[in-house]
Design a protein around this motif. Structure first.
Motif, PDB file in Angstrom:
ATOM      1  N   LEU A 127     -53.963  50.963  38.748  1.00  0.00           N
ATOM      2  CA  LEU A 127     -53.177  50.241  39.748  1.00  0.00           C
ATOM      3  C   LEU A 127     -53.518  50.706  41.159  1.00  0.00           C
ATOM      4  O   LEU A 127     -53.616  49.890  42.084  1.00  0.00           O
ATOM      5  CB  LEU A 127     -51.681  50.428  39.474  1.00  0.00           C
ATOM      6  CG  LEU A 127     -51.131  49.770  38.202  1.00  0.00           C
ATOM      7  CD1 LEU A 127     -49.676  50.134  37.996  1.00  0.00           C
ATOM      8  CD2 LEU A 127     -51.296  48.257  38.271  1.00  0.00           C
ATOM      9  N   LEU A 185     -55.021  48.448  44.140  1.00  0.00           N
ATOM     10  CA  LEU A 185     -54.335  48.294  45.425  1.00  0.00           C
ATOM     11  C   LEU A 185     -55.230  48.665  46.592  1.00  0.00           C
ATOM     12  O   LEU A 185     -55.266  47.973  47.613  1.00  0.00           O
ATOM     13  CB  LEU A 185     -53.074  49.153  45.457  1.00  0.00           C
ATOM     14  CG  LEU A 185     -51.765  48.541  44.987  1.00  0.00           C
ATOM     15  CD1 LEU A 185     -50.648  49.550  45.102  1.00  0.00           C
ATOM     16  CD2 LEU A 185     -51.431  47.278  45.765  1.00  0.00           C
ATOM     17  N   TRP A 209     -46.812  48.265  43.478  1.00  0.00           N
ATOM     18  CA  TRP A 209     -47.897  47.315  43.214  1.00  0.00           C
ATOM     19  C   TRP A 209     -47.362  45.889  43.151  1.00  0.00           C
ATOM     20  O   TRP A 209     -47.941  44.974  43.728  1.00  0.00           O
ATOM     21  CB  TRP A 209     -48.603  47.691  41.908  1.00  0.00           C
ATOM     22  CG  TRP A 209     -49.793  46.846  41.580  1.00  0.00           C
ATOM     23  CD1 TRP A 209     -51.077  47.017  42.028  1.00  0.00           C
ATOM     24  CD2 TRP A 209     -49.822  45.687  40.733  1.00  0.00           C
ATOM     25  NE1 TRP A 209     -51.899  46.051  41.504  1.00  0.00           N
ATOM     26  CE2 TRP A 209     -51.161  45.215  40.700  1.00  0.00           C
ATOM     27  CE3 TRP A 209     -48.860  45.014  39.981  1.00  0.00           C
ATOM     28  CZ2 TRP A 209     -51.544  44.095  39.963  1.00  0.00           C
ATOM     29  CZ3 TRP A 209     -49.236  43.901  39.251  1.00  0.00           C
ATOM     30  CH2 TRP A 209     -50.561  43.447  39.245  1.00  0.00           C
ATOM     31  N   LYS A 221     -48.515  43.331  45.977  1.00  0.00           N
ATOM     32  CA  LYS A 221     -49.495  42.371  45.476  1.00  0.00           C
ATOM     33  C   LYS A 221     -49.005  40.933  45.607  1.00  0.00           C
ATOM     34  O   LYS A 221     -49.802  40.015  45.770  1.00  0.00           O
ATOM     35  CB  LYS A 221     -49.786  42.697  44.009  1.00  0.00           C
ATOM     36  CG  LYS A 221     -51.084  42.151  43.492  1.00  0.00           C
ATOM     37  CD  LYS A 221     -52.250  42.977  43.981  1.00  0.00           C
ATOM     38  CE  LYS A 221     -53.550  42.465  43.395  1.00  0.00           C
ATOM     39  NZ  LYS A 221     -54.712  43.122  43.974  1.00  0.00           N
ATOM     40  N   THR A 249     -51.614  51.997  51.093  1.00  0.00           N
ATOM     41  CA  THR A 249     -52.023  50.596  50.986  1.00  0.00           C
ATOM     42  C   THR A 249     -51.889  49.889  52.324  1.00  0.00           C
ATOM     43  O   THR A 249     -52.788  49.135  52.737  1.00  0.00           O
ATOM     44  CB  THR A 249     -51.187  49.873  49.918  1.00  0.00           C
ATOM     45  OG1 THR A 249     -51.293  50.592  48.681  1.00  0.00           O
ATOM     46  CG2 THR A 249     -51.673  48.453  49.709  1.00  0.00           C
TER      47      THR A 249
END
Length: 202
Positions: A83, A87, A134, A138, A173
């Motif tokens: 994950l 990311l 996530w 996302k 991120t």
């Protein structure tokens, strides 16, 4: 992702082999292994719920099985690394291998093996601590944000120490998105996402 799983398994066996192939009973396992009191007394109702589910599936008892529990933990760690790689859009094989090795070799993972009876729960909490952010990062749908918040809540209910993992996942991120975005693209979507992240964390 194949490199992630291969690296986590190899580094996991090298760094955690002593706990994987031997039985050490330390820390909370000595006190709480057969009582089931530890999760609720520490506010970890998620761990208590997982133990109830495990008992309903496998039968009542405490399962402090090094090979089984450590392999389950390693799989959770590998999925968590996948994950993070997704990311951060990591494409370098060396970086992926190093990240995988670090995630499975850090001292907190070694410490979990001292609480073998609950190690796989805590590794699952680590996976959820990255899965929650996530989902929020996302997708732009409100129900995915709500689902991500729910996942983070359950992770915290299993083991509160992974709150920094959630926060750092958001932070890394968003830093990467700011550096990748054109100046004209930064103001609207990214600042809106930052607001959603702040509300989600609260």
């Amino acid at each position: 992702y194949k490199y992630v799983f291969f690296s986590v398994i190899v580094f996991g066996i090298i760094s955690q082999g002593m706990g994987l192939f031997n039985k050490f009973t330390m820390h909370d396992e000595l006190l709480y292994s057969f009582t089931g009191d530890e999760p609720l007394s520490h506010g970890r109702w998620g761990s208590w719920l997982l133990r109830r589910l495990e008992n309903n599936f496998f039968g009542n008892g405490t399962f402090s099985l090094p090979v089984i529990n450590v392999l389950a933990a390693i799989i959770c760690i590998a999925l968590a690394v996948c994950l993070r790689v997704n990311l951060l859009k990591i494409r370098s094989t060396i970086t992926i291998i190093l990240l995988s090795g670090i995630m499975v070799s850090i001292p907190c993972v070694t410490h979990l093996l001292g609480d073998m009876y609950i190690a796989h729960y805590y590794a699952f909490a680590l996976l959820l601590a990255i899965l929650g952010p996530w989902l929020i990062l996302k997708y732009d749908k409100w129900y995915m944000t709500v689902m991500g918040i729910g996942v983070m809540v359950f992770s915290t209910a299993i083991y509160q120490a992974y709150i920094p993992v959630m926060l750092s996942t958001f932070l890394y991120t968003m830093i990467s998105r700011f550096t990748d975005a054109d100046r004209s693209d930064r103001w609207n979507p990214l600042y809106k996402k930052i607001g959603i992240i702040i509300v989600s964390c609260i």
